[in-house]
Design an enzyme around this catalytic site. Structure first.
Site, PDB file in Angstrom:
ATOM      1  CB  ALA A   7       1.136   0.647   7.176  1.00  0.00           C
ATOM      2  NE  ARG A  41       4.080   7.071   1.708  1.00  0.00           N
ATOM      3  CZ  ARG A  41       3.994   5.483   1.783  1.00  0.00           C
ATOM      4  NH1 ARG A  41       4.553   4.861   1.344  1.00  0.00           N
ATOM      5  NH2 ARG A  41       4.132   4.847   2.902  1.00  0.00           N
ATOM      6  CG  HIS A  50       4.534  -2.084  10.408  1.00  0.00           C
ATOM      7  ND1 HIS A  50       5.932  -2.355  10.739  1.00  0.00           N
ATOM      8  CD2 HIS A  50       4.836  -0.919   9.775  1.00  0.00           C
ATOM      9  CE1 HIS A  50       6.926  -1.382   9.664  1.00  0.00           C
ATOM     10  NE2 HIS A  50       6.140  -0.649   9.334  1.00  0.00           N
ATOM     11  NE  ARG A  80       9.660   6.794   8.366  1.00  0.00           N
ATOM     12  CZ  ARG A  80       8.785   6.598   7.561  1.00  0.00           C
ATOM     13  NH1 ARG A  80       8.648   5.163   6.962  1.00  0.00           N
ATOM     14  NH2 ARG A  80       7.846   7.299   7.468  1.00  0.00           N
ATOM     15  NE  ARG A 124       6.842   4.258  10.279  1.00  0.00           N
ATOM     16  CZ  ARG A 124       5.979   4.906   9.000  1.00  0.00           C
ATOM     17  NH1 ARG A 124       4.831   4.298   8.556  1.00  0.00           N
ATOM     18  NH2 ARG A 124       4.988   6.018   9.216  1.00  0.00           N
ATOM     19  CD  GLU A 144      10.296  -7.388   6.538  1.00  0.00           C
ATOM     20  OE1 GLU A 144      10.806  -8.605   7.045  1.00  0.00           O
ATOM     21  OE2 GLU A 144       9.927  -5.702   6.871  1.00  0.00           O
ATOM     22  N   PRO A 146       0.817  -1.340  -0.066  1.00  0.00           N
ATOM     23  CG  PRO A 146       0.206  -1.061   2.392  1.00  0.00           C
ATOM     24  CD  PRO A 146       0.239  -2.115   1.211  1.00  0.00           C
ATOM     25  CG  ASN A 147      -0.120   4.072   1.556  1.00  0.00           C
ATOM     26  OD1 ASN A 147      -1.479   4.971   0.518  1.00  0.00           O
ATOM     27  ND2 ASN A 147      -0.071   3.589   2.744  1.00  0.00           N
ATOM     28  CG  ASP A 198      -0.843 -17.796   8.357  1.00  0.00           C
ATOM     29  OD1 ASP A 198       0.477 -17.461   9.712  1.00  0.00           O
ATOM     30  OD2 ASP A 198      -1.677 -17.675   9.256  1.00  0.00           O
ATOM     31  CE1 TYR A 232       9.125   5.041   2.010  1.00  0.00           C
ATOM     32  CE2 TYR A 232       7.475   7.231   2.331  1.00  0.00           C
ATOM     33  CZ  TYR A 232       7.628   6.050   3.243  1.00  0.00           C
ATOM     34  OH  TYR A 232       6.956   5.562   4.174  1.00  0.00           O
ATOM     35  CG  ASN A 279       8.610  -1.875   0.330  1.00  0.00           C
ATOM     36  OD1 ASN A 279       7.730  -2.115   1.536  1.00  0.00           O
ATOM     37  ND2 ASN A 279       9.281  -0.351   0.719  1.00  0.00           N
ATOM     38  CG  HIS A 337      10.996  -2.232   5.349  1.00  0.00           C
ATOM     39  ND1 HIS A 337       9.809  -1.788   4.549  1.00  0.00           N
ATOM     40  CD2 HIS A 337      11.210  -3.332   5.405  1.00  0.00           C
ATOM     41  CE1 HIS A 337       8.938  -3.092   5.354  1.00  0.00           C
ATOM     42  NE2 HIS A 337       9.905  -3.671   6.091  1.00  0.00           N
ATOM     43  CB  ILE A 338      11.797   3.079   0.371  1.00  0.00           C
ATOM     44  CG1 ILE A 338      11.672   2.126  -0.637  1.00  0.00           C
ATOM     45  CG2 ILE A 338      12.828   4.122   0.312  1.00  0.00           C
ATOM     46  CD1 ILE A 338      10.309   2.747  -1.179  1.00  0.00           C
ATOM     47  CB  SER A 339      11.681   4.890   5.391  1.00  0.00           C
ATOM     48  OG  SER A 339      11.241   3.811   5.846  1.00  0.00           O
TER      49      SER A 339
HETATM   50  C1  DQA Z   1       8.458   1.479   4.184  1.00  0.00           C
HETATM   51  C2  DQA Z   1       7.650   1.349   4.861  1.00  0.00           C
HETATM   52  C3  DQA Z   1       6.507   1.525   6.185  1.00  0.00           C
HETATM   53  O1  DQA Z   1       6.641   1.612   7.724  1.00  0.00           O
HETATM   54  C4  DQA Z   1       5.250   2.204   5.496  1.00  0.00           C
HETATM   55  O2  DQA Z   1       4.556   1.803   6.101  1.00  0.00           O
HETATM   56  C5  DQA Z   1       5.644   2.343   3.999  1.00  0.00           C
HETATM   57  C6  DQA Z   1       7.224   1.866   3.681  1.00  0.00           C
HETATM   58  C7  DQA Z   1       9.714   1.349   3.356  1.00  0.00           C
HETATM   59  O3  DQA Z   1       9.188   1.261   2.063  1.00  0.00           O
HETATM   60  O4  DQA Z   1      10.374   2.495   4.091  1.00  0.00           O
HETATM   61  O5  DQA Z   1       4.375   2.244   3.687  1.00  0.00           O
HETATM   62  O6  DQA Z   1       7.898  -0.041   3.485  1.00  0.00           O
END
Ligand code: DQA
Length: 138
Positions: free
Chosen positions: A69, A12, A72, A99, A103, A90, A4-5, A79, A17, A66, A92-94
């Site tokens: 959210a 964003r 978390h 943070r 997270r 897995e 998502p997002n 599963d 990001y 990725n 994550h960009i950040s």
């Molecule tokens: C994220 C970190 C997550 O906490 C956040 O909800 C995202 C992006 C990252 O790539 O840093 O949507 O997965």
């Protein structure tokens, strides 16, 4: 596979990001792995991510995920990752550990082969490199 997002990358929260869209990044990433067949899927819907893991997870050699959210919160994604054959990395960009505290917890890490985070969009390339090293150091 992006959750998502992450369709809003480039627009964003650019301070967190970056300014690049994922599509633009992916074009460059594909050039670095000319012998790999890389396909991309993004959804804002948890069930669609699970369906895609089921669809690809018995066919693909590896999945870079990725989960945004849902990382978390989602026992269902944990599963799904456990259920499939393909190894999942897995990403994550950040640096989620630098943070907000919500997270700091990942519900999916324990089902994954490994975790790469905090390197900006380069996190995806580092994950690809874990599957398909471009240079071997002796
Ligand atoms: C994220 C970190 C997550 O906490 C956040 O909800 C995202 C992006 C990252 O790539 O840093 O949507 O997965």
């Amino acid at each position: 596979m992006n959750g998502p997002n992450l369709n809003l990358l480039g627009k964003r929260e650019p301070a967190v990001y970056g300014n690049l869209s994922f599509e633009a990044y992916l074009t460059e990433l594909k050039k670095q792995y000319p012998t790999c067949e890389i396909s991309y899927f993004q959804s804002n819907v948890e069930g669609e991510l699970i369906n895609k893991l089921h669809e690809t997870g018995f066919e693909y050699d590896g999945i870079v995920l990725n989960a945004g959210a849902y990382t978390h919160t989602s026992a269902a994604l944990f599963d799904a990752i456990q259920a499939i054959d393909a190894p999942v990395i897995e990403v994550h960009i950040s640096n989620v550990h630098a943070r907000e505290t919500f997270r700091h917890v990942s519900r999916i890490s324990a089902a994954c082969k490994g975790v790469i985070l905090g390197f900006g969009l380069d996190s995806y390339r580092l994950a690809m490199d874990a599957f398909e090293p471009q240079q071997h150091l002796s």
